[in-house]
Write an enzyme that holds these catalytic residues in place. Structure first.
Site, PDB file in Angstrom:
ATOM      1  CD1 TRP A 161      14.990  -3.878   9.077  1.00  0.00           C
ATOM      2  CD2 TRP A 161      13.299  -2.529   9.650  1.00  0.00           C
ATOM      3  NE1 TRP A 161      14.875  -2.911   8.110  1.00  0.00           N
ATOM      4  CE2 TRP A 161      13.851  -2.070   8.434  1.00  0.00           C
ATOM      5  CE3 TRP A 161      12.231  -1.834  10.203  1.00  0.00           C
ATOM      6  CZ2 TRP A 161      13.370  -0.954   7.760  1.00  0.00           C
ATOM      7  CZ3 TRP A 161      11.746  -0.722   9.535  1.00  0.00           C
ATOM      8  CH2 TRP A 161      12.315  -0.290   8.328  1.00  0.00           C
ATOM      9  CD  GLU A 204       7.269  -4.781  -9.954  1.00  0.00           C
ATOM     10  OE1 GLU A 204       6.871  -3.823  -9.275  1.00  0.00           O
ATOM     11  OE2 GLU A 204       7.850  -5.757  -9.446  1.00  0.00           O
ATOM     12  CG  ASN A 238       8.003  -9.480  15.298  1.00  0.00           C
ATOM     13  OD1 ASN A 238       9.114  -9.325  15.771  1.00  0.00           O
ATOM     14  ND2 ASN A 238       7.724 -10.335  14.337  1.00  0.00           N
ATOM     15  N   GLY A 239       6.328  -5.484  16.229  1.00  0.00           N
ATOM     16  CA  GLY A 239       5.260  -4.481  16.200  1.00  0.00           C
ATOM     17  C   GLY A 239       5.743  -3.187  16.846  1.00  0.00           C
ATOM     18  CE  LYS A 263       8.993 -11.335   0.104  1.00  0.00           C
ATOM     19  NZ  LYS A 263       9.023 -10.817  -1.275  1.00  0.00           N
ATOM     20  CG  HIS A 284       4.494  17.092 -20.913  1.00  0.00           C
ATOM     21  ND1 HIS A 284       3.981  18.199 -21.545  1.00  0.00           N
ATOM     22  CD2 HIS A 284       3.957  16.018 -21.527  1.00  0.00           C
ATOM     23  CE1 HIS A 284       3.144  17.817 -22.486  1.00  0.00           C
ATOM     24  NE2 HIS A 284       3.117  16.487 -22.503  1.00  0.00           N
ATOM     25  NE  ARG A 320       9.661 -11.016   9.335  1.00  0.00           N
ATOM     26  CZ  ARG A 320       8.364 -10.728   9.339  1.00  0.00           C
ATOM     27  NH1 ARG A 320       7.539 -11.497   8.696  1.00  0.00           N
ATOM     28  NH2 ARG A 320       7.910  -9.691   9.984  1.00  0.00           N
ATOM     29  CE  LYS A 348      10.887  -5.891  -7.900  1.00  0.00           C
ATOM     30  NZ  LYS A 348       9.560  -6.208  -7.457  1.00  0.00           N
ATOM     31  CD  GLU A 378      12.532  -4.104  -4.386  1.00  0.00           C
ATOM     32  OE1 GLU A 378      11.715  -4.618  -5.135  1.00  0.00           O
ATOM     33  OE2 GLU A 378      12.354  -4.050  -3.159  1.00  0.00           O
ATOM     34  CB  CYS A 399      10.875  -7.613  14.225  1.00  0.00           C
ATOM     35  SG  CYS A 399      11.348  -5.921  14.506  1.00  0.00           S
TER      36      CYS A 399
END
Ligand code: M6R
Length: 606
Positions: free
Chosen positions: A74, A482, A100-101, A601, A505, A27, A486, A489, A2
């Site tokens: 969000w 990483e 927000n929260g 974000k 294995h 975001r 990337k 996502e 949010c």
């Protein structure tokens, strides 16, 4: 997650609020809304979907108020729809609130209010806030007091903006565990959850601390603690350039940010290596302090955690202190062995990641010395930690982190070198050599970004793949992780990263004809071993893509060469083709690179 924007001043609020919401789009959100106050009358327009849709609706209305609050939601409690989106009102439509929260005790508060005759329209936790404020307002008829009493009842995290139809010249804001800043300009006050939303209007900000409230009128701002004791605050000035939050000719923020790594690394190195002894802004460790440390924890989430993994072995080699790297979401619930001989380092680009902040609080409560690394000035994590230091990557807008990651790896390497210098665990000659290598990074990044046609070509060939593996040994393994993150996502292709030796294995069972396998091969000492692992997948038909700074004699389908560098720092260069590959695969698939589905974000909820 949010986002919040607010304005109180002499200009029309709507364009400022919409502009701020647009800047917060990165975001991640699913609905947006706006509320303005004019002549003691509150208006509200909200809708599921993008800010552009909201703008179309707002354009049809005549909202001329100079006070307003706005929000991108969000969804956490209740699906993304118009009713659940913010702003929310109390039953009497007196208070309008954006939040927000997460209010953890909202069901208790809701029950209490329902017992007192209140009704609820949405499925959200937020709707209890305006109703609770109204409940207290009915008792004491004091706007500020009502907000403060309501805040005292809230358990969880909140950043709120409140406007009231009884007060045509006032806004009250409050926060706990979710950021809020107030920008000061000649025409009024600009409020936001993130500085980029209002950076084009001012560079001077007050940063609200946890359990603080600000009361804003057209020409005055007063700060209080939740118990209404007055607080004095210093104005802070941000050096970020407003143009840094524009695309500047690039198709996407992610691509721009990949190219910005030349500058962001230069800025992060700053003057730290200029003198014969390394100097860090804000950190002054003594030999006594470091000699007493018997364990270092590096704790973070996602890409920031990968940055920790990329320096773990270097820290250990340089300082002879064991280093454990942990996901913040695991660390905070596993009762880790932390005490006053622990140095706990927390990395967060945004500085607002809920799990990382809670992990930091836990380590602090157990007696560790806490060091926060963040990219955002004044972010929550820097306020919680004993010591903090900034990466200077500039604002990172794309959800997929690129320049923040490389800045984190560089800064962590410099911190490791700084600790070794104090502990005298390596020679001055070695320090000099490593400093030179770090200083060469911006030029080498520039080289790595020079000809990307091979990466673009590979993207065209493999963008239809269902699964892709990333392999690496030693320092190359975190880079494989990483690269895989990337790719997942932003391209939605399933991918996994494995340490080369682990392949046989289990995972090798999945390899079949044309299965793309990306190998990162930068460590000369492990080269033969890594090549053997790649050979194993070639024998089973895999298509191989190699990122390397070594001279390879064997044949692979594609070899992407990166500049040579000391093995400690290769993760900063080897990740670049992987960032670009993820980017171009996502473009080939026609996806929204900067705003991938389901992601935000800044992850401010656990
Ligand atoms: O703001 P933070 O660095 O704390 O964020 C941590 C992760 O959420 C973040 O790195 C995430 O994994 C990125 N989207 C990866 O590109």
């Amino acid at each position: 997650m949010c986002g919040i924007v607010g304005y109180i001043g002499t200009k029309r609020a709507v364009p400022i609020l919409l502009d701020g919401l647009k800047k917060l789009e990165y975001r991640g959100y699913d609905s947006a809304g706006i509320s303005t106050l004019e002549n003691n009358s509150l208006s509200c327009i909200k809708e599921k979907g993008r800010v552009d849709q909201l703008k179309n609706l707002v354009d049809n209305e005549n909202l001329n108020g100079t006070i307003g609050i706005a929000h991108t939601r969000w969804a956490t409690h209740g699906k993304p729809n118009k009713i659940n989106s913010h702003p929310h009102f109390d039953n009497s439509k007196r208070f309008s609130v954006v939040h927000n929260g997460i209010i953890e005790n909202y069901t208790d508060i809701k029950k209490f209010l329902m017992d007192n005759g209140y009704q609820f329209l949405s499925e959200t936790d937020t709707e209890v806030i305006p109703n609770l404020i109204n409940y207290y307002y009915e008792i004491n008829h004091d706007f500020l007091k009502a907000v403060s009493l309501a805040c005292n009842d809230l358990i969880g995290s909140y950043a709120i903006e409140v406007i009231c139809s009884n007060f045509s010249n006032k806004m009250i804001i409050a926060k706990k565990d979710s950021p809020l800043v107030i920008g000061i300009a000649d025409d009024g006050y600009y409020i936001a959850s993130d500085i980029p939303a209002i950076l084009s209007y001012t560079k001077n900000f007050y940063i609200l601390e946890d359990n603080e409230i600000a009361e804003l009128t057209l020409n005055e701002i007063k700060f209080y603690k939740n118990n209404l004791e007055l607080v004095h605050k210093e104005l802070e000035t941000i050096t970020w350039d407003a143009s840094a939050i524009e695309k500047n000719g690039y198709d996407d923020f992610m691509l721009k940010e990949i190219y910005e790594q030349v500058t962001s690394i230069r800025e992060t190195i700053g003057c730290k290596l200029n003198k014969s002894l390394i100097e860090l802004d804000n950190i002054q460790f003594t030999k006594d302090f470091l000699s007493n440390i018997n364990k270092i924890f590096i704790v973070a989430c996602g890409t920031a955690m990968h940055a920790g993994l990329a320096v773990k072995s270097i820290f250990e080699k340089l300082c002879y202190i064991p280093v454990e790297v942990d996901m913040a979401s695991e660390f905070r619930y596993r009762n880790p062995l932390v005490d006053n001989k622990t140095l706990a380092i927390f990395i967060s680009q945004s500085g607002e990641t809920a799990d990382t902040i809670q992990a930091l609080k836990l380590a602090k409560s157990k007696g560790a010395t806490t060091l926060a690394i963040s990219n955002v000035i004044g972010s929550s994590i820097t306020r919680e930690a004993d010591i903090y230091i900034y990466t200077h990557a500039g604002p990172e807008i794309a959800v997929a982190s690129t320049k923040a990651y490389t800045a984190q790896v560089v800064l962590l390497n410099i911190i490791a070198l700084y600790c070794a210098q104090i502990l005298e665990t390596i020679s001055l000659d070695e320090i000099e050599l490593l400093k030179k290598e770090i200083l060469s990074l911006p030029t080498k990044i520039e080289l790595a970004l020079k000809d990307i046609s091979m990466v673009q070509n590979i993207a065209k060939k493999i963008y239809n793949a269902k699964d892709i593996f990333f392999l690496g040994r030693g320092i190359d393994y975190p880079v494989a992780m990483e690269g895989s993150l990337k790719l997942k996502e932003i391209s939605y292709i399933h991918s996994e990263a494995y340490a080369g030796g682990e392949l046989k294995h289990g995972p090798i069972a999945l390899i079949e004809k044309d299965f793309p396998v990306i190998g990162i091969l930068t460590d000369e000492k492990l080269l033969e071993k890594s090549i053997s692992n790649i050979q194993e997948v070639i024998s089973r038909g895999a298509k191989t893509i190699i990122v390397t700074n070594q001279e390879l004699k064997k044949d692979f389908d594609y070899v992407i060469k990166i500049p040579n560098i000391h093995p400690y720092f290769s993760p900063i260069l080897s990740v670049i083709p992987l960032q670009l590959l993820a980017y171009y695969i996502s473009k080939e698939k026609g996806l929204d690179v900067d705003k991938p589905r389901n992601l935000a974000k800044s992850v401010t909820v656990e």
